[in-house]
Enzyme design. Structure first.
Site, PDB file in Angstrom:
ATOM      1  CD  GLU A  95      26.624 118.224  32.504  1.00 30.89           C
ATOM      2  OE1 GLU A  95      27.146 119.275  32.062  1.00 30.89           O
ATOM      3  OE2 GLU A  95      27.200 117.449  33.294  1.00 30.89           O
TER       4      GLU A  95
ATOM      5  CB  CYS B  54      24.426 123.142  25.019  1.00 26.84           C
ATOM      6  SG  CYS B  54      25.289 121.573  25.164  1.00 26.84           S
TER       7      CYS B  54
END
Length: 523
Positions: free
Chosen positions: A287, A321
């Site tokens: 990720e 993020c």
């Protein structure tokens, strides 16, 4: 946590009792700072030779504790423990495993205020963000248990072969891999450790978790919840260590059966490639980063857009993020949106994030603080202009912390920082002539994590159809690009934001921790 259901969408209006309980826990946590914190290997505390002193980004004079650091010896021991515990753990009926996972969830909820106080001091996120992160982790343990139960342990009977003289029975069974490594980031050190850990454990893998060396406390607190829930020795192991030493050893180790990594694109792709280059490929769930965009139409509700942009761009100081960093607004409403944004940025309260009055705290690391100064300088070059912020905060109340002003800049579309994931409280804005241009700019990125839109219903349908991102939001005041919660919004990216195309907390996440065996039995 009372009858109030905390999520990242509901966190803006909590009951007063929540604040009272957090403040009591904060006082207790502050009174116990400065202790040594061990690694956790094979059910035992392990003290290494040279502990790392961790100080708070809120106040660099505040010693949070001394955290022992894993070298190659401790990596070997942790993986050996996981490998040894694996046969019994995978043989345990999945119903018993989920009972233990739910026990972990209840312990996290019992300790949510104390853990959140530690997370706030360690990362610099405000109390509601910290409470949300810890509660989210409990939800991960419950949610993945629910998915395991709904899929009946991923054991499915298939049609018998069409034979007249034999009964040939077929099954598809998903089975765990072995010792699974979880490498967590510094910005969500509890949730992005606990989420993958719970997925790996509930599916029958054993886990070695490496927390970020910038934020080691959260992983140790998670280890204590898992230990106290009665998870057998060796099934879960916690290491604090650098990426250069402990991280590399885990990635290259022969006993590593699979890896979940959350962090930068460069590191994530390196780990994924390394697993493919082994004697046989090992699974890797990477990720990675985001350069998240919002599009604001001339038909948008600008008050709603302003609120959603501020919450996504400056929540947790932009160190998500999923944080918003790119704003593309149609020319007809650009000045009106800018005026609203600048006015609202000026109202943001900055300071010690554990205090109720403050919404923004410091950035989490010295490196980020230093990067902010460099980026702010670039945002006054190449045709860009600062609209708000741009300075490190050094005055009264800020002198001993890593505080940066929420920053908004208008920049031409060829400015180099449109392509850089800054991971800071910085948003860039550009005027566009139409929505087609805005979409082209939004999609012109190697990342595809989250994206937002403000506009009419028909425009929203068009946005969802054409945007290249894994998590998408439209007309959302709670956050233009942020705020996913397990069970409500799966979270995962396209393109360089993720290597599997499957999202965290989705219907499709757990099978990534399992491999399929087809079984045919002839009677």
């Amino acid at each position: 946590m009372t009858d109030f259901k905390l999520t990242y969408s509901t966190m803006y209006a909590p009951p007063a009792a929540l604040h009272e309980r957090f403040e009591r826990a904060l006082d207790e946590v502050r009174a116990d700072l400065g202790r040594d914190h061990a690694l956790f290997i094979d059910g035992k505390d392990v003290f290494a030779a040279a502990p790392l002193e961790k100080r708070s980004p809120v106040d660099q004079n505040l010693l949070l504790g001394r955290f022992h650091v894993a070298e190659r010896e401790q990596v070997d021991a942790a993986l050996a423990a996981a490998r040894s515990a694996f046969p019994a753990w995978r043989a345990m009926p999945w119903q018993q495993r989920i009972e233990l996972m739910r026990r972990v969830a209840r312990l996290i909820e019992e300790r949510v205020y104390h853990i959140a106080a530690a997370v706030s001091l360690e990362t610099g996120k405000n109390r509601m963000e910290a409470l949300g992160e810890v509660q989210e982790t409990a939800v991960f343990f419950d949610h993945y248990s629910d998915l395991m139960e709904q899929n009946q342990g991923f054991d499915h009977a298939l049609p018998n072969d069409p034979l007249s003289d034999f009964t040939s029975r077929n099954r598809s069974i998903l089975k765990p891999y072995g010792a699974w490594v979880v490498i967590a980031p510094y910005n969500f050190p509890f949730a992005l450790a606990g989420g993958p850990t719970s997925a790996a454990l509930v599916t029958g893998n054993c886990v070695v978790l490496k927390g970020a060396s910038e934020t080691p406390w959260a992983g140790r607190l998670l280890a204590e919840c898992i230990r106290d829930a009665g998870i057998p020795d060796g099934v879960f192991n916690y290491l604090c260590g650098s990426g250069r030493v402990a991280g590399r050893a885990l990635v290259e180790h022969e006993d590593t059966a699979g890896i979940t990594f959350t962090g930068s694109y460069e590191t994530g792709m390196g780990i994924a490639r390394a697993q493919l280059a082994r004697d046989y490929p090992r699974p890797c769930i990477a990720e990675m980063g985001g350069k998240n965009a919002v599009i604001v139409s001339r038909h948008a509700d600008l008050e709603r857009a302003t609120l959603g942009i501020l919450r996504s761009a400056y929540g947790m100081q932009g160190q998500k993020c999923s944080a918003l960093s790119r704003i593309y607004v149609e020319e007809a409403v650009a000045d009106a949106l800018i005026e609203r944004l600048v006015q609202q940025i000026a109202t943001i309260r900055i300071g010690d994030p554990a205090q109720r009055a403050h919404w923004m705290g410091p950035v989490a690391t010295r490196a980020a603080y230093d990067d902010f100064a460099g980026y702010s300088k670039q945002l006054q070059q190449h045709g860009a202009r600062l609209l708000a912020g741009g300075e490190q905060l050094r005055g009264e109340g800020f002198a001993d912390g890593l505080y940066c002003a929420p920053t908004l800049a208008e920049a031409p579309l060829d400015h180099p920082l449109w392509k850089v994931e800054m991971f800071l409280p910085i948003a860039m804005l550009a005027r566009v002539s139409n929505l087609e241009q805005a979409l082209a700019e939004a999609n012109d990125s190697p990342y595809g994590l989250t994206a937002g839109f403000y506009g009419s219903a028909s425009e929203t349908d068009w946005f969802f159809e054409h945007i290249e991102a894994g998590v998408t939001y439209a007309n959302r005041p709670q956050g233009a690009t942020t705020g996913a919660w397990p069970g409500y919004q799966p979270f995962g990216g396209w393109k360089g934001s993720g290597n599997t195309g499957k999202a965290i907390a989705s219907f499709y996440y757990l099978p990534q921790y399992l491999r399929e065996q087809s079984q045919t039995r002839v009677d």
